[in-house]
Structure formats: C-alpha cells, structure tokens
Write a protein that holds these residues in place. Structure first.
Motif, mmCIF file in Angstrom:
data_model
loop_
_atom_site.group_PDB
_atom_site.id
_atom_site.type_symbol
_atom_site.label_atom_id
_atom_site.label_comp_id
_atom_site.label_asym_id
_atom_site.label_seq_id
_atom_site.Cartn_x
_atom_site.Cartn_y
_atom_site.Cartn_z
ATOM 1 N N VAL A 118 -3.686 8.825 4.317
ATOM 2 C CA VAL A 118 -3.072 7.734 3.495
ATOM 3 C C VAL A 118 -4.498 7.019 3.017
ATOM 4 O O VAL A 118 -4.484 6.744 1.950
ATOM 5 C CB VAL A 118 -2.065 6.821 4.157
ATOM 6 N N GLN A 119 -5.209 6.631 4.091
ATOM 7 C CA GLN A 119 -6.788 5.935 3.688
ATOM 8 C C GLN A 119 -7.189 6.602 2.741
ATOM 9 O O GLN A 119 -8.040 5.875 1.712
ATOM 10 C CB GLN A 119 -7.472 5.642 4.857
ATOM 11 N N PHE A 149 -2.153 -1.310 7.002
ATOM 12 C CA PHE A 149 -1.331 -1.023 5.888
ATOM 13 C C PHE A 149 -0.037 -1.965 5.490
ATOM 14 O O PHE A 149 0.431 -2.457 6.444
ATOM 15 C CB PHE A 149 -1.120 0.227 5.731
ATOM 16 N N ASP A 202 0.792 -1.130 -0.044
ATOM 17 C CA ASP A 202 0.043 0.010 0.024
ATOM 18 C C ASP A 202 0.994 1.134 0.020
ATOM 19 O O ASP A 202 0.380 2.228 -0.631
ATOM 20 C CB ASP A 202 -0.748 0.058 1.416
ATOM 21 N N VAL A 203 1.874 1.087 0.764
ATOM 22 C CA VAL A 203 2.688 2.277 1.032
ATOM 23 C C VAL A 203 4.060 2.173 0.966
ATOM 24 O O VAL A 203 4.689 1.145 1.328
ATOM 25 C CB VAL A 203 2.549 2.862 2.601
ATOM 26 N N ILE A 230 -5.782 6.567 -0.701
ATOM 27 C CA ILE A 230 -5.991 5.358 -1.367
ATOM 28 C C ILE A 230 -7.064 4.996 -1.931
ATOM 29 O O ILE A 230 -7.386 4.495 -2.862
ATOM 30 C CB ILE A 230 -5.322 4.178 -0.367
ATOM 31 N N ASP A 231 -8.133 5.199 -1.026
ATOM 32 C CA ASP A 231 -9.740 5.005 -1.472
ATOM 33 C C ASP A 231 -10.254 5.869 -2.609
ATOM 34 O O ASP A 231 -11.025 5.622 -3.359
ATOM 35 C CB ASP A 231 -10.702 5.266 -0.197
ATOM 36 N N LYS A 280 0.599 2.125 -3.763
ATOM 37 C CA LYS A 280 -0.648 2.716 -3.936
ATOM 38 C C LYS A 280 -0.141 4.475 -3.448
ATOM 39 O O LYS A 280 -0.982 5.035 -4.006
ATOM 40 C CB LYS A 280 -1.769 2.412 -2.733
ATOM 41 N N ILE A 281 0.868 4.475 -2.448
ATOM 42 C CA ILE A 281 1.314 5.712 -2.315
ATOM 43 C C ILE A 281 2.258 5.732 -1.717
ATOM 44 O O ILE A 281 3.074 4.807 -1.214
ATOM 45 C CB ILE A 281 0.076 6.497 -1.097
#
Length: 120
Positions: A114-115, A26, A3-4, A118-119, A48-49
């Motif tokens: 972050v969430q 994450f 994710d990160v 990502i969303d 994702k980020i």
C-alpha cells in the motif's frame, strides 16, 4: 481524504485489518460491501487506494472494479483474498488492479505494498 478504503464483508477481518493499517499510520475508511463504496465514490469520496475483498456475496470485488472502471473511477485497487490462484491473480491484473494479496500473508506485506503504491 482517507489513504485507504477497505471493502470486506467479514466484519472481524475488516476491523482487525483497518486497525493494523491505522496503527501503521494510514487513515482508513471501511465498507461492508461494494455497493456502499460505489455510492460513496459517486458522491465524491476520494482516497489514495482501495483494498477490495475478491469474494463478497452481493457484488464481488472484481464486479466492483468493473463498475468503478465503467464510471471512470481510477482509484488504484489491491485485491484481497483467502484463496489465491494464479489464474485469478492474472485475470485481476489484466483488468486494472495494481496488486493482488493473499490474506494469509498478513498485514506487514500488505502495508508495504500500500505504501509503495501511495508513494507512486
């Protein structure tokens, strides 16, 4: 795919932040400097980020962002700093970052941001 991706030259901060993010669900892959992340991205790493420390000795987070943009890497970026200044924040936002977080705000606010990113 993590994710990160987290890039910070401070070993302890990197360890603590990545652990906090993992505890929040994450997946995190860490790098101690910008050139290491850039090489991994060139080799096909996807995430994702990216969380980039602004102040790093070999390549600043802002320089890393510039290199990523030059190579067509469109990974969303949040800058992390211990010295938030409004002109720095605006400069980063004007050059492609999606957010700027002062490290003193802690992991809760960062994890939320972050969430949200990502969303989408």
């Amino acid at each position: 795919m993590p994710d990160v991706v987290l890039v910070d030259d401070d070993d302890l901060y990197r360890e603590v932040l990545s652990g906090d993010l993992i505890d929040r669900g994450f997946s995190v892959l860490c790098f101690a400097d910008g050139p290491s992340l850039l090489e991994a991205l060139r080799d096909g790493l996807e995430a994702k980020i990216a969380l980039l420390d602004w102040d790093m000795p070999e390549m600043s987070g802002f320089e890393l962002l510039g290199a990523m943009i030059e190579e067509g890497i469109t990974l969303p970026v949040i800058f992390l700093t211990g010295h938030s200044l409004s002109e720095r924040d605006l400069h980063a936002l004007d050059h492609g970052t999606v957010d700027f977080v002062d490290k003193v705000h802690g992991t809760d606010a960062l994890a939320h941001r972050v969430q949200v990113i990502i969303d989408g």
